[in-house]
Design a protein around this motif. Structure first.
Motif: not given
Length: 173
Positions: A66-67, A72-74, A125-127, A165-166
């Motif tokens: 969810n962030s 640093n998510y990637l 995608d979220k990345t 994004v969600n």
């Protein structure tokens, strides 16, 4: 020396005021302590969970899905899906989209459609959101989420950013 009735009332009122101030200070300190302890507990929620893999003693830290605005998510996702590889947003595109987001903030009129086009049409995608956030920070030394919050209202943030994004998948292989 004898104190008049008015003097007694003044001393009593002053005493009550001092006690009231003391109670107020005590209560406000307790509230601050309880709020700070609540803040600590909420920040530790998003760290992910540890999962034991097939290998004995090997654990992986699950990313906080969810962030995606976290830079640093990637890397967290890449560690999670290793040894498989994931699709990432190339640096040139990330910088191009970061420039579009930066220029969307206007002096008198903001370009919400530019924000909507990046988050609604360009990112897959979220990345890629994390790559964009990282590129934005590298170019402008400012957090992209804070930049968006500086000119979009809460309802606009939901409509043009969060809604899209969600819906995005966490990553693509």
């Amino acid at each position: 020396m004898e104190i008049s009735k008015t003097g007694w009332w003044m001393m009593g009122g002053a005493g009550i005021a001092v006690v009231g101030i003391g109670v107020f200070v005590t209560i406000s300190r307790k509230r601050k302590q309880s709020q700070s302890s609540n803040t600590v507990s909420t920040t530790s929620i998003g760290k992910g969970i540890q999962v034991t893999t097939g290998n004995v003693g090997t654990t992986k830290q699950e990313p906080n899905w969810n962030s995606p605005f976290d830079m640093n998510y990637l890397t967290d996702v890449q560690k999670w899906v290793a040894p498989k590889s994931i699709q990432v947003l190339d640096t040139v595109s990330a910088k191009k989209y970061a420039k579009i987001i930066k220029e969307a903030k206007g002096t008198f009129n903001d370009d919400e459609d530019a924000v909507k086009s990046v988050f609604g049409k360009k990112l897959r995608d979220k990345t890629q959101v994390a790559s964009l956030s990282k590129a934005f920070y590298q170019l402008y030394k400012k957090d992209m989420w804070q930049h968006l919050n500086s000119f979009l209202s809460q309802s606009e943030m939901k409509e043009y950013v969060s809604k899209y994004v969600n819906r995005l998948p966490n990553y693509q292989s």
